[in-house]
Design an enzyme around this catalytic site. Structure first.
Site, PDB file in Angstrom:
ATOM      1  N   LYS A 212       6.931   1.251   6.689  1.00 39.71           N
ATOM      2  CA  LYS A 212       6.621   2.711   6.047  1.00 39.71           C
ATOM      3  C   LYS A 212       7.902   3.253   5.674  1.00 39.71           C
ATOM      4  O   LYS A 212       8.803   3.714   6.529  1.00 39.71           O
ATOM      5  CB  LYS A 212       5.961   3.374   6.644  1.00 39.71           C
ATOM      6  CG  LYS A 212       5.594   4.494   5.862  1.00 39.71           C
ATOM      7  CD  LYS A 212       4.901   5.681   6.870  1.00 39.71           C
ATOM      8  CE  LYS A 212       3.372   5.508   6.942  1.00 39.71           C
ATOM      9  NZ  LYS A 212       2.790   6.505   7.637  1.00 39.71           N
TER      10      LYS A 212
ATOM     11  N   GLY B 218       0.997   5.090   1.813  1.00 36.54           N
ATOM     12  CA  GLY B 218       0.388   5.845   2.870  1.00 36.54           C
ATOM     13  C   GLY B 218       0.449   7.355   2.461  1.00 36.54           C
ATOM     14  O   GLY B 218       0.888   7.591   1.243  1.00 36.54           O
ATOM     15  N   GLY B 219       0.021   8.207   3.204  1.00 38.28           N
ATOM     16  CA  GLY B 219      -0.045   9.758   2.970  1.00 38.28           C
ATOM     17  C   GLY B 219       1.573  10.242   2.849  1.00 38.28           C
ATOM     18  O   GLY B 219       1.740  11.239   2.239  1.00 38.28           O
ATOM     19  N   GLN B 220       2.335   9.541   3.701  1.00 38.37           N
ATOM     20  CA  GLN B 220       3.837  10.012   3.561  1.00 38.37           C
ATOM     21  C   GLN B 220       4.888   9.222   3.021  1.00 38.37           C
ATOM     22  O   GLN B 220       6.015   9.244   3.142  1.00 38.37           O
ATOM     23  CB  GLN B 220       4.269  10.391   4.884  1.00 38.37           C
ATOM     24  CG  GLN B 220       3.538  11.578   5.681  1.00 38.37           C
ATOM     25  CD  GLN B 220       2.035  11.279   6.016  1.00 38.37           C
ATOM     26  OE1 GLN B 220       1.844  10.533   6.654  1.00 38.37           O
ATOM     27  NE2 GLN B 220       1.293  12.444   5.545  1.00 38.37           N
ATOM     28  N   GLY B 221       4.181   7.719   2.475  1.00 42.40           N
ATOM     29  CA  GLY B 221       5.397   6.853   2.175  1.00 42.40           C
ATOM     30  C   GLY B 221       4.694   5.699   1.742  1.00 42.40           C
ATOM     31  O   GLY B 221       3.608   5.491   1.526  1.00 42.40           O
ATOM     32  N   THR B 222       5.642   4.559   1.166  1.00 46.61           N
ATOM     33  CA  THR B 222       5.274   3.494   0.570  1.00 46.61           C
ATOM     34  C   THR B 222       5.145   2.255   1.763  1.00 46.61           C
ATOM     35  O   THR B 222       6.202   2.268   2.645  1.00 46.61           O
ATOM     36  CB  THR B 222       6.089   2.859  -0.344  1.00 46.61           C
ATOM     37  OG1 THR B 222       5.985   4.042  -1.349  1.00 46.61           O
ATOM     38  CG2 THR B 222       5.577   1.795  -0.991  1.00 46.61           C
TER      39      THR B 222
ATOM     40  N   GLY C 113       0.849  -1.162  -0.017  1.00 42.77           N
ATOM     41  CA  GLY C 113       0.183  -0.213   0.096  1.00 42.77           C
ATOM     42  C   GLY C 113       0.850   1.197   0.144  1.00 42.77           C
ATOM     43  O   GLY C 113       2.129   1.173  -0.075  1.00 42.77           O
TER      44      GLY C 113
ATOM     45  N   ASP D  67      -6.859  12.984  10.267  1.00 40.50           N
ATOM     46  CA  ASP D  67      -6.960  12.365   8.650  1.00 40.50           C
ATOM     47  C   ASP D  67      -7.706  11.015   9.030  1.00 40.50           C
ATOM     48  O   ASP D  67      -7.342   9.895   8.377  1.00 40.50           O
ATOM     49  CB  ASP D  67      -5.800  12.220   8.169  1.00 40.50           C
ATOM     50  CG  ASP D  67      -5.731  11.864   6.633  1.00 40.50           C
ATOM     51  OD1 ASP D  67      -6.920  12.009   5.905  1.00 40.50           O
ATOM     52  OD2 ASP D  67      -4.824  11.327   6.115  1.00 40.50           O
TER      53      ASP D  67
END
Length: 714
Positions: free
Chosen positions: A437, A418-422, A416, A534
């Site tokens: 992450k 995320g908002g700040q990384g993989t 997946g 969020d």
């Protein structure tokens, strides 16, 4: 002293290896693609296997793959046993002639006629042998000039049998020499029955054959019909074939000699002269190839090469020969050699040690650089200014461990973004499955979010909040290690087709209660109030038992207890963003409540935050949900699963709660504590209803439900 002797022996070994390597034989084939041997027989040029590997048809070798590989001269079909370039000979396996009757028998041997091969008579290389009791065998030789010669012998009868490995000593055996340049001959066996002294028999086999004299005297046992024996053939090159050699193709002067080899006319075969070549003295190799003769280092084996240097001189190799020079002081040479070797070893050890030290320092500096670059100092500052943060149980992973866990962060391990990384799936050395992450971009804003997530998660200890296991700051990009949540996100669960665990009303209600409980904990029960900022269905994960785990705290913020709101840069996800926060830039706990209201609407309708069922200005699920309720169209937008399983009054209660959470005025929204309590009351009333249907009226249950609603109203 022992070390000096070891070093001296190493130097001698190196010198000997170099000398032997210089004396090594060059390749005996015309190019690398040619086969150099067949079985255990070497095939040097001008002989060869395959097109372009031999000088002429007579010299073509075929390698027959029977049980063992054996080379054959293709044109005359004789098995090759050995090829000697220096002596221009080839040993072949040649059949013997035998007669097991009492009559005269003859045979002709014409295989070599008109070929560049002939039976060798040089220094008695081959012999003509007759064997058998009272055997008179003769050989009629035919020469190229049509002359004829005769030869042969009589083998007497004797009581003694054939003896293994003995010379033919006139016991049932006789030998005769053969003439040189012999190519064609006939053999005759004439049995003699008289004077056999009672020994032998008229039916005993008689033999007559040519044979390699040396092999016959050392290895021959006894003859048998149809057997073959080694015979030595001499060979040469006719003039046309000679001029097609590589050493002649580039010679305009048709030179037969240079500094490394010479070529000479040889003998008459079939009325023409043949040529042969040899390496000059001091050179060895194949004279039929360009550069085939190489310098011999006579000093490697002085006895073999008859080196005549005196004891007070030493042998020194030169091109094509050697010379004797005055010997140096041996002790001094040993001292110099040992000192040089020790110096070289010292330099090697010092260089290696320096390399290891420098490499270690560079590795430490690189880790320090990455630690600063990845916000390590910022993390220390956050920890020092907040005494309530406890990261003692948060492990600092090393980069090697996480690389091994994710197979060097293979794309196959991505689960997946995320908002700040993989997000990568990995397995630690102890067998634990984790989610890692990896930040995508390294800039000040992203680092602030990364460090903030570490600090926030270090304060949280709740069963419905994803657990932070550790982090890694010594890599080019920062890494966070979480517990692995196997069943994906709530968004995937609602929009997927999970037949084993479908999103029933009980499941949806439980998920809503657990998320509400986690947010209530963050707002009220944590050491410092935390605003998630969020909340959305993709940040709500489901574990192996489909329990919720709130994740992704990259833009979350903790505030002092006396604070009522935050005023950061507006961040969040469209569709979940509080309109009041968007207008004013002030984020409160009621902003998280609004985002939860959108999630609750998703649970009821099964639609996404940006809904496909809305039109015009009502693409937002929140706006569409509220307008549908105000227009009494709630049941038209609910998920079919919800309508099938639940009573309408239960649905209306949860829908009204969602509508209150989505109120555009934050002051009119309930707190997360009130939301959690109302959802739990709804769940309890549903359980009570189920118990009533099964067991009838139960007064204690009614009292419990009444108490729950009283609490809510208060």
């Amino acid at each position: 002293m022992e070390l000096q002797m070891v070093l001296f022996r190493m130097l001698v070994l190196v010198i000997m290896c170099s000398a032997l390597n210089a004396f090594a034989r060059v390749s005996n084939v015309i190019n690398r693609s040619c086969q150099e041997d067949c079985g255990n027989v070497s095939i040097p040029y001008p002989f060869g296997i395959g097109n372009g590997c031999y000088v002429g048809d007579w010299f073509e070798i075929v390698c027959r793959n029977d049980s063992l590989q054996k080379p054959f001269l293709k044109t005359i079909d004789l098995e090759v046993l050995e090829i000697n370039i220096a002596e221009c000979t080839v040993r072949v396996s040649y059949p013997i002639f035998s007669s097991c009757t009492n009559v005269t028998n003859s045979t002709k041997n014409m295989k070599l006629e008109k070929s560049p091969f002939g039976f060798s008579g040089y220094y008695y290389t081959n012999s003509f042998v007759a064997m058998g009791c009272n055997n008179s065998a003769s050989m009629r030789s035919i020469f190229p000039d049509d002359s004829v010669s005769y030869g042969g012998c009589n083998s007497p009868c004797d009581r003694a049998p054939f003896t293994n490995g003995s010379r033919c000593n006139a016991t049932n055996c006789c030998q005769a020499t053969i003439s040189s340049t012999l190519q064609a001959f006939s053999t005759t066996i004439e049995p003699k029955n008289s004077s056999n002294n009672g020994y032998g028999s008229s039916r005993e086999c008689k033999y007559a054959f040519l044979v390699d004299r040396n092999w016959f005297e050392t290895s021959f046992t006894e003859p048998k019909p149809n057997m073959s024996v080694p015979v030595v053939l001499e060979w040469g090159l006719d003039v046309t074939t000679f001029y097609s050699l590589p050493i002649q193709k580039n010679s305009t002067a048709r030179e037969y000699k240079n500094s490394t080899y010479s070529c000479y006319p040889w003998r008459m075969l079939q009325k023409f002269t043949t040529m042969y070549c040899e390496c000059e003295r001091g050179y060895g190799g194949n004279p039929y190839l360009v550069g085939g003769c190489e310098d011999i280092n006579e000093c490697v084996d002085p006895e073999y090469f008859n080196v005549t240097c005196t004891p007070d001189t030493r042998c020194e190799n030169t091109e094509g020969f050697y010379r004797c020079v005055a010997a140096k002081n041996t002790k001094l040479s040993i001292i110099i050699g040992v000192s040089t070797s020790l110096g070289v070893l010292f330099l090697i050890f010092c260089g290696w040690g320096s390399y290891k030290v420098i490499k270690k320092r560079m590795r430490i500096k690189r880790k320090e650089k990455f630690f600063k670059q990845n916000g390590g100092l910022l993390l220390k500052q956050q920890l020092s200014t907040n005494n309530k943060v406890n990261v003692e149980n948060t492990k600092l992973f090393n980069s090697k461990e996480l690389e091994n866990a994710t197979n060097r962060f293979s794309v196959d391990r991505i689960i997946g973004h995320g908002g700040q990384g993989t997000i990568y799936k990995g397995m630690l050395a102890d067998g634990r499955i984790v989610a890692i992450k990896k930040s995508m971009v390294i800039d000040e804003e992203k680092l602030q979010a990364f460090i903030n997530e570490v600090v926030i998660l270090s304060q949280i200890n709740h069963r419905n909040v994803v657990k932070l296991l550790g982090c890694c700051l010594e890599t080019a990009v920062p890494l966070l290690v979480y517990e692995f949540i196997p069943n994906g996100t709530l968004a995937e669960y609602l929009n997927g087709q999970n037949e084993e665990f479908p999103p029933t009303w009980d499941m949806r209600l439980r998920i809503a209660i657990e998320v509400a409980g986690a947010l209530f904990y963050l707002h009220s029960a944590a050491s410092s109030p935390i605003y998630h900022r969020d909340i959305k269905s993709t940040n709500i994960l489901l574990d192996g038992k489909y329990r919720t785990k709130v994740a992704d705290f990259g833009i979350s913020r903790s505030i002092a207890i006396e604070q009522t709101h935050l005023s950061p840069l507006v961040q969040g996800t469209f569709g979940y963003l509080d309109p009041g926060y968007f207008r004013s830039g002030q984020f409160t706990d009621k902003s998280d409540v609004y985002s939860f209201g959108v999630v609750l609407a998703e649970l009821l309708t099964g639609e996404k935050a940006i809904s496909s069922i809305g039109t015009g200005d009502t693409k937002s699920l929140a706006a569409f949900f509220v307008s549908s309720m105000e227009g009494n169209n709630l049941f038209d937008i609910l998920d079919n699963q919800v309508l099938k399983e639940t009573k309408k009054e239960k649905i209306i209660a949860v829908a009204n709660l969602a509508k209150r959470c989505l109120n555009l005025k934050g002051m009119k929204r309930p707190t997360m504590r009130e939301v959690a309590m109302e959802l739990e009351a709804n769940q309890m009333s549903q359980k009570a209803s189920s118990l009533k249907q099964k067991y009838g009226e139960i007064e204690d249950v009614k009292i419990e439900i009444s108490e729950q609603y009283n609490v809510v109203s208060i």
